[in-house]
Design an enzyme around this catalytic site. Structure first.
Site, PDB file in Angstrom:
ATOM      1  N   CYS A 141     103.829  37.395  20.992  1.00  0.00           N
ATOM      2  CA  CYS A 141     102.367  37.387  21.458  1.00  0.00           C
ATOM      3  C   CYS A 141     101.821  36.028  20.976  1.00  0.00           C
ATOM      4  O   CYS A 141     101.370  35.715  19.937  1.00  0.00           O
ATOM      5  CB  CYS A 141     101.884  38.414  20.684  1.00  0.00           C
ATOM      6  SG  CYS A 141      99.861  38.568  20.734  1.00  0.00           S
ATOM      7  N   CYS A 144      98.192  36.387  19.370  1.00  0.00           N
ATOM      8  CA  CYS A 144      98.383  36.760  17.901  1.00  0.00           C
ATOM      9  C   CYS A 144      98.990  35.551  17.126  1.00  0.00           C
ATOM     10  O   CYS A 144      98.260  35.467  15.952  1.00  0.00           O
ATOM     11  CB  CYS A 144      99.335  37.989  17.834  1.00  0.00           C
ATOM     12  SG  CYS A 144      99.262  39.322  18.972  1.00  0.00           S
ATOM     13  N   ASP A 145      99.910  34.926  17.397  1.00  0.00           N
ATOM     14  CA  ASP A 145     100.596  33.987  16.387  1.00  0.00           C
ATOM     15  C   ASP A 145     100.440  32.561  16.946  1.00  0.00           C
ATOM     16  O   ASP A 145     100.569  31.827  16.051  1.00  0.00           O
ATOM     17  CB  ASP A 145     101.832  34.356  16.356  1.00  0.00           C
ATOM     18  CG  ASP A 145     101.973  35.669  16.048  1.00  0.00           C
ATOM     19  OD1 ASP A 145     101.344  36.237  15.221  1.00  0.00           O
ATOM     20  OD2 ASP A 145     103.145  36.459  16.379  1.00  0.00           O
TER      21      ASP A 145
END
Length: 315
Positions: A141, A144-145
């Site tokens: 992701c 997300c990261d």
């Protein structure tokens, strides 16, 4: 099979952000929810080391700690959280009908409402080195990261729209993005391919696969292989983003609940209602567009409210 059937108002299947948020709202509405967590308590987020984009955590947190916070909050209001796996379902198609669920193949529960929060599982390549470094530089992701790799060089694996989106997103954050495409062409839409081609710091390598993710504790690079020439070469990077898709955890409901061609449950309009009365779906099991903890939590709230209103209309 147990002779004693447990009868409850609300059953929640799954324990990620959607499930726990549904539990918080359902328990506050005195629905006395019972949650079965599945084998991965806390869901996908427990594989993420750092969470920096969920509201309320000013200094960030990690996925496991965040899920434990949500679990404690749900339990504080009376949710009974149980570790176990729903192994079969018999869902009723009548308004007011009871839904029968079997847990761990031996316990039967009869629920007035069911909230499905079983999520989706990211697809990985299956390499030992890749699995070992999930959370240490391997991610599924970018949204997300990606922030953690600001100004660094990363690899994205995949050739579809998801991979193209991840690559162009990361290109705004990272100094260089190398996109590894297994075939000699991209499956992504023409519009997404044009975006990739126009982004100067994205390099696309076709006919290229990951042979091994390099590094002991954290990612230090990728050994790639050209699947035509069999030539192997190393790419020094700090992050590897696998963008080859997700598999919705919906096998239990095939042939029973409406789902799209890839298995995501279909909900009605802006609600979490499925095609069966009293059955609701929240989180990544019905969302293949956003797949974020905060959007999953939002639909968990919606599912509990929908379930409460459904029960209220029966009285």
């Amino acid at each position: 099979m147990s002779e004693n059937i447990e009868k409850i108002k609300c059953l929640i299947i799954g324990s990620g952000p959607a499930g726990y948020t549904a539990a918080i709202y359902a328990s506050r509405a005195d629905m006395k929810p019972i949650m079965y967590t599945g084998m991965q308590m806390g869901g996908q987020l427990t594989t993420t080391t750092e969470v920096d984009n969920f509201p309320g955590y000013a200094n960030g947190t990690d996925g496991t700690a965040m899920m434990e916070d949500l679990k404690k909050q749900a339990e504080r209001f009376g949710t009974e959280v149980r570790f176990g796996m729903v192994t079969s379902v018999e869902l009723n198609d009548k308004v007011g009908g009871k839904h029968k669920v079997i847990v761990d193949e031996n316990k039967e529960i009869e629920a007035a409402t069911v909230i499905i929060c079983t999520g989706a599982t990211a697809k990985y390549l299956g390499l030992e080195s890749e699995m070992r470094l999930i959370g240490g530089g391997v991610s599924a992701c970018a949204t997300c990261d990606g922030f953690f790799y600001k100004g660094q060089e990363v690899v994205v694996v995949g050739g579809g729209d998801t991979a193209a989106e991840e690559a162009t997103y990361l290109a705004n954050i990272c100094s260089k993005v190398t996109l590894l495409v297994r075939k000699d062409y991209m499956k992504a839409s023409k519009a997404m391919q044009h975006r990739v081609d126009k982004t100067e710091n994205i390099t696309v390598l076709y006919n290229t696969e990951v042979d091994e993710v390099l590094g002991d504790k954290v990612v230090e690079g990728v050994r790639a292989v050209n699947n035509q020439t069999k030539e192997k070469f190393e790419i020094p990077v700090t992050g590897v983003f696998i963008a080859i898709g997700h598999t919705p955890n919906s096998d239990l409901f095939k042939g029973v609940l409406d789902m799209d061609e890839t298995g995501y449950l279909i909900t009605k309009g802006k609600t979490t209602k499925t095609n069966l009365p009293g059955v609701f779906a929240a989180g990544d099991i019905q969302d293949k567009e956003y797949r974020q903890a905060v959007t999953a939590a939002g639909t968990g709230c919606m599912a509990a409210l929908d379930a409460e209103r459904y029960l209220g209309a029966l009285e």
